[in-house]
Design an enzyme around this catalytic site. Structure first.
Site, PDB file in Angstrom:
ATOM      1  N   LYS A  89       0.861  -1.185   0.000  1.00 29.44           N
ATOM      2  CA  LYS A  89       0.000   0.000   0.000  1.00 29.44           C
ATOM      3  C   LYS A  89       0.887   1.220   0.000  1.00 29.44           C
ATOM      4  O   LYS A  89       1.823   1.330   0.801  1.00 29.44           O
ATOM      5  CB  LYS A  89      -0.880  -0.007   1.274  1.00 29.44           C
ATOM      6  N   LYS A 125       5.352   1.710  -3.108  1.00 27.89           N
ATOM      7  CA  LYS A 125       5.289   3.077  -3.672  1.00 27.89           C
ATOM      8  C   LYS A 125       5.549   2.982  -5.168  1.00 27.89           C
ATOM      9  O   LYS A 125       6.220   2.061  -5.631  1.00 27.89           O
ATOM     10  CB  LYS A 125       6.369   3.966  -3.042  1.00 27.89           C
ATOM     11  N   ASP A 165      -0.017  10.813  -4.446  1.00 23.85           N
ATOM     12  CA  ASP A 165       1.127  11.443  -3.769  1.00 23.85           C
ATOM     13  C   ASP A 165       1.369  12.723  -4.578  1.00 23.85           C
ATOM     14  O   ASP A 165       0.436  13.226  -5.227  1.00 23.85           O
ATOM     15  CB  ASP A 165       2.343  10.510  -3.754  1.00 23.85           C
ATOM     16  N   ASN A 239      -2.111  19.137  -1.570  1.00 20.83           N
ATOM     17  CA  ASN A 239      -3.125  18.445  -0.773  1.00 20.83           C
ATOM     18  C   ASN A 239      -2.815  18.459   0.724  1.00 20.83           C
ATOM     19  O   ASN A 239      -3.674  18.801   1.533  1.00 20.83           O
ATOM     20  CB  ASN A 239      -3.251  17.000  -1.289  1.00 20.83           C
TER      21      ASN A 239
HETATM   22  P1  NDP Z   1       0.797  17.877  -4.113  1.00 22.86           P
HETATM   23  O1  NDP Z   1       1.249  17.492  -5.454  1.00 22.86           O
HETATM   24  O2  NDP Z   1      -0.649  18.068  -3.849  1.00 22.86           O
HETATM   25  O3  NDP Z   1       1.553  19.185  -3.593  1.00 22.86           O
HETATM   26  C1  NDP Z   1       2.924  19.222  -3.504  1.00 22.86           C
HETATM   27  C2  NDP Z   1       3.339  20.600  -3.024  1.00 22.86           C
HETATM   28  O4  NDP Z   1       4.732  20.597  -2.736  1.00 22.86           O
HETATM   29  C3  NDP Z   1       3.129  21.667  -4.083  1.00 22.86           C
HETATM   30  O5  NDP Z   1       2.912  22.899  -3.450  1.00 22.86           O
HETATM   31  C4  NDP Z   1       4.471  21.646  -4.804  1.00 22.86           C
HETATM   32  O6  NDP Z   1       4.771  22.840  -5.515  1.00 22.86           O
HETATM   33  C5  NDP Z   1       5.421  21.450  -3.666  1.00 22.86           C
HETATM   34  N1  NDP Z   1       6.624  20.756  -4.163  1.00 22.86           N
HETATM   35  C6  NDP Z   1       6.684  19.549  -4.734  1.00 22.86           C
HETATM   36  N2  NDP Z   1       7.928  19.235  -5.097  1.00 22.86           N
HETATM   37  C7  NDP Z   1       8.673  20.304  -4.751  1.00 22.86           C
HETATM   38  C8  NDP Z   1      10.033  20.605  -4.861  1.00 22.86           C
HETATM   39  N3  NDP Z   1      10.896  19.742  -5.424  1.00 22.86           N
HETATM   40  N4  NDP Z   1      10.462  21.797  -4.376  1.00 22.86           N
HETATM   41  C9  NDP Z   1       9.596  22.672  -3.807  1.00 22.86           C
HETATM   42  N5  NDP Z   1       8.277  22.436  -3.687  1.00 22.86           N
HETATM   43  C10 NDP Z   1       7.827  21.278  -4.149  1.00 22.86           C
HETATM   44  O7  NDP Z   1       1.365  16.720  -3.140  1.00 22.86           O
HETATM   45  P2  NDP Z   1       0.935  16.346  -1.671  1.00 22.86           P
HETATM   46  O8  NDP Z   1       0.485  17.536  -0.925  1.00 22.86           O
HETATM   47  O9  NDP Z   1       0.060  15.155  -1.757  1.00 22.86           O
HETATM   48  O10 NDP Z   1       2.324  15.830  -1.063  1.00 22.86           O
HETATM   49  C11 NDP Z   1       3.217  16.694  -0.336  1.00 22.86           C
HETATM   50  C12 NDP Z   1       4.131  15.827   0.512  1.00 22.86           C
HETATM   51  O11 NDP Z   1       3.340  15.037   1.424  1.00 22.86           O
HETATM   52  C13 NDP Z   1       4.980  14.817  -0.248  1.00 22.86           C
HETATM   53  O12 NDP Z   1       6.203  14.644   0.420  1.00 22.86           O
HETATM   54  C14 NDP Z   1       4.176  13.532  -0.135  1.00 22.86           C
HETATM   55  O13 NDP Z   1       4.994  12.397  -0.288  1.00 22.86           O
HETATM   56  C15 NDP Z   1       3.652  13.658   1.278  1.00 22.86           C
HETATM   57  N6  NDP Z   1       2.481  12.870   1.624  1.00 22.86           N
HETATM   58  C16 NDP Z   1       1.330  12.932   0.897  1.00 22.86           C
HETATM   59  C17 NDP Z   1       0.236  12.198   1.291  1.00 22.86           C
HETATM   60  C18 NDP Z   1      -1.072  12.291   0.583  1.00 22.86           C
HETATM   61  O14 NDP Z   1      -2.029  11.663   1.044  1.00 22.86           O
HETATM   62  N7  NDP Z   1      -1.205  13.044  -0.496  1.00 22.86           N
HETATM   63  C19 NDP Z   1       0.282  11.282   2.438  1.00 22.86           C
HETATM   64  C20 NDP Z   1       1.525  11.346   3.176  1.00 22.86           C
HETATM   65  C21 NDP Z   1       2.571  12.104   2.756  1.00 22.86           C
HETATM   66  P3  NDP Z   1       4.655  22.835  -7.132  1.00 22.86           P
HETATM   67  O15 NDP Z   1       3.190  22.793  -7.413  1.00 22.86           O
HETATM   68  O16 NDP Z   1       5.316  24.100  -7.557  1.00 22.86           O
HETATM   69  O17 NDP Z   1       5.376  21.616  -7.610  1.00 22.86           O
HETATM   70  O1  2IT Z   2       3.025   8.907   1.565  1.00 20.64           O
HETATM   71  C1  2IT Z   2       1.884   8.455   1.760  1.00 20.64           C
HETATM   72  O2  2IT Z   2       1.581   7.876   2.815  1.00 20.64           O
HETATM   73  C2  2IT Z   2       0.873   8.634   0.704  1.00 20.64           C
HETATM   74  N1  2IT Z   2       1.172   9.239  -0.317  1.00 20.64           N
HETATM   75  C3  2IT Z   2      -0.501   8.050   0.864  1.00 20.64           C
HETATM   76  C4  2IT Z   2      -0.507   6.607   0.487  1.00 20.64           C
HETATM   77  C5  2IT Z   2      -1.856   5.950   0.437  1.00 20.64           C
HETATM   78  O3  2IT Z   2      -1.851   4.762   0.055  1.00 20.64           O
HETATM   79  O4  2IT Z   2      -2.872   6.540   0.768  1.00 20.64           O
END
Ligand code: NDP
Ligand code: 2IT
Length: 443
Positions: A89, A125, A165, A239
């Site tokens: 997952k 992943k 992600d 997100n």
């Molecule tokens: P999104 O794609 O929704 O948003 C990512 C955000 O981070 C955007 O604002 C983006 O800016 C910025 N960003 C991404 N890459 C870079 C970079 N290299 N340098 C600077 N800014 C960057 O992703 P999420 O919000 O889903 O994910 C954010 C983090 O949370 C990640 O590390 C992800 O692995 C983690 N995560 C996500 C989960 C989920 O359920 N979605 C669960 C657990 C962890 P821009 O638009 O300019 O790229």
């Molecule tokens: O980093 C993470 O935990 C996620 N991007 C969510 C993974 C998931 O299966 O909901």
């Protein structure tokens, strides 16, 4: 040489070109030392050697046609890291920086995170070096359909269940799901984060950000503090960042920054989240567009949110976005708590600064586990062909996050590292997976 040092040395030799994976493994393995010193069953069963080697790694070609009629080719990945406690997952990341080492670090972290949720999910992943920025909906759909045309044969509701992600949200999950169903004729919970009309769970969109705040709040509460009236800096505007901001505001905090990969906003009056959501969720725009509605706020190009004075910092963008110097600046400015919303946002040196500086530090695999935990709740709802109310799911999420806090705090204490939640989270997550691996024999 200690067991941990030996395994790490071998891992470095074998995975030279994967610095993020080595970084994640170094953090986890070093913090397991108090547990491994106490019991030699982990070494006898070669648990570290096995747990650092993915069960399976899939790499594939993803050809698609762009709006100009040109054929494009990207690389797709799925790393099925560990299935000891449940089907693989973990999310899919679409970002130009994606490579095998990045997917391996994320998959490795996912093993322990998923264990901490207490739900039956293994670690995996995937993703692609595809860049969704600036692409039309048709191009996104064409890419997702091609990606799934290979991925479908490796996944299934009881085998491997991907989700979102970075760069993968509701739109992408919808296109991926449609193609899976078309190829397999199966209407099953093979992906999570689905739309609400086809098996998605209420509160999954909010879950990672909300969960981050529930866990941070539990950590603050245990230290006699609360979010009420605190100044919070957040990085990212995707997100995780958006729903962390929403819940922090509901708890009475003032969030003053958000960012994207081009620049950052400082709004001393507190971020207007409705304006930010309109820009990001509706228009797919940039942080700098915020200034049109709020000319009093500041916009700066580049990176910089960690220079803003705050009580609490929540990195919610990406890996290694917060380095040693950033950590020193935050501590010098009075920041006393950090909750990691992104995966591995702090470098090893930054974590060291926080721990030595007495900062309340909630590591990613605990702090952002709310997303995958709610994904597992989506899997439960799909299996029983029912859907729960928003409040039911949200209450379960809150309970899970508070449970994770208790679990990591007590594991840290048990091993003589009270308050060190890096040690606590890693040991608590590892122990359950290792027990399952030992019970299942050499596999
Ligand atoms: P999104 O794609 O929704 O948003 C990512 C955000 O981070 C955007 O604002 C983006 O800016 C910025 N960003 C991404 N890459 C870079 C970079 N290299 N340098 C600077 N800014 C960057 O992703 P999420 O919000 O889903 O994910 C954010 C983090 O949370 C990640 O590390 C992800 O692995 C983690 N995560 C996500 C989960 C989920 O359920 N979605 C669960 C657990 C962890 P821009 O638009 O300019 O790229
Ligand atoms: O980093 C993470 O935990 C996620 N991007 C969510 C993974 C998931 O299966 O909901």
């Amino acid at each position: 040489m200690s067991y941990v040092d030996r395994v790490l040395e071998n891992l470095k030799a074998k995975n030279e070109a994967q610095p993020e994976f080595i970084q994640a493994a170094t953090e986890v393995l070093n913090s397991l030392k108090p547990l491994l010193d106490k019991d030699d069953k982990y070494e006898k069963n070669a648990i570290l050697e096995r747990i650092t080697e993915p069960e399976r790694q899939i790499m594939f070609r993803v050809p698609w046609v762009d709006d100009n009629g040109n054929i494009q080719v990207n690389r797709g990945f799925r790393v099925q890291f560990n299935s000891a406690i449940g089907p693989y997952k973990g999310g899919l990341r679409f970002h130009p920086s994606v490579n095998l080492g990045i997917i391996k670090f994320l998959g490795f972290e996912q093993i322990f995170k998923n264990s901490l949720t207490t739900l039956p999910i293994g670690g995996g992943k995937g993703g692609s070096d595809f860049d969704p920025k600036g692409k039309s909906d048709r191009e996104i759909m064409a890419f997702c359909q091609s990606f799934m045309t290979e991925l479908y044969r490796h996944i299934g509701q009881d085998t491997d269940v991907p989700a979102g992600d970075i760069g993968v949200g509701g739109r992408e999950v919808g296109y991926l799901y449609g193609q899976y169903k078309r190829i397999t004729s199966l209407y099953e919970g093979v992906l999570t984060g689905k739309g609400l009309t086809f098996g998605g769970s209420l509160a999954r969109t909010e879950a990672t950000g909300y969960g981050l705040i529930y866990l941070t709040n539990a950590m603050l509460k245990a230290a006699g503090k609360s979010l009420e009236g605190q100044t919070v800096v957040i990085s990212g505007s995707g997100n995780v960042a958006i729903y962390a901001c929403q819940k922090a505001q509901q708890y009475g905090a003032k969030v003053v920054t958000m960012s994207d990969s081009t620049g950052w906003i400082y709004d001393k009056n507190g971020i207007d989240l409705d304006a930010m959501r309109e820009i990001k969720e509706v228009k797919r725009g940039r942080c700098k567009d915020y200034i049109a509605k709020h000319p009093d706020a500041e916009y700066h190009e580049g990176k910089g949110v960690w220079t803003v004075k705050c009580d609490i910092a929540l990195p919610c963008a990406t890996q290694n976005e917060l380095n040693e110097q950033d950590a020193k600046t935050l501590v010098a400015n009075g920041c006393y708590a950090v909750g990691e919303g992104a995966n591995m946002p702090s470098t090893l040196e930054a974590i060291d600064v926080f721990i030595k500086g007495g900062v309340l530090f909630a590591p990613a695999k605990a702090a952002n586990a709310g997303g995958v935990a709610t994904s597992a709740l989506e899997m439960s709802q799909n299996s029983e062909r029912l859907s729960w109310t928003f409040d039911e799911v949200d209450a379960k999420l809150k309970g899970i996050m508070e449970g994770i806090y208790d679990n990591m705090a007590s594991a840290a204490k048990e091993f003589g590292c009270e308050g060190n939640f890096v040690v606590g989270a890693n040991i608590a997550g590892f122990r359950k997976v290792a027990e399952a691996m030992i019970a299942q024999g050499v596999c």
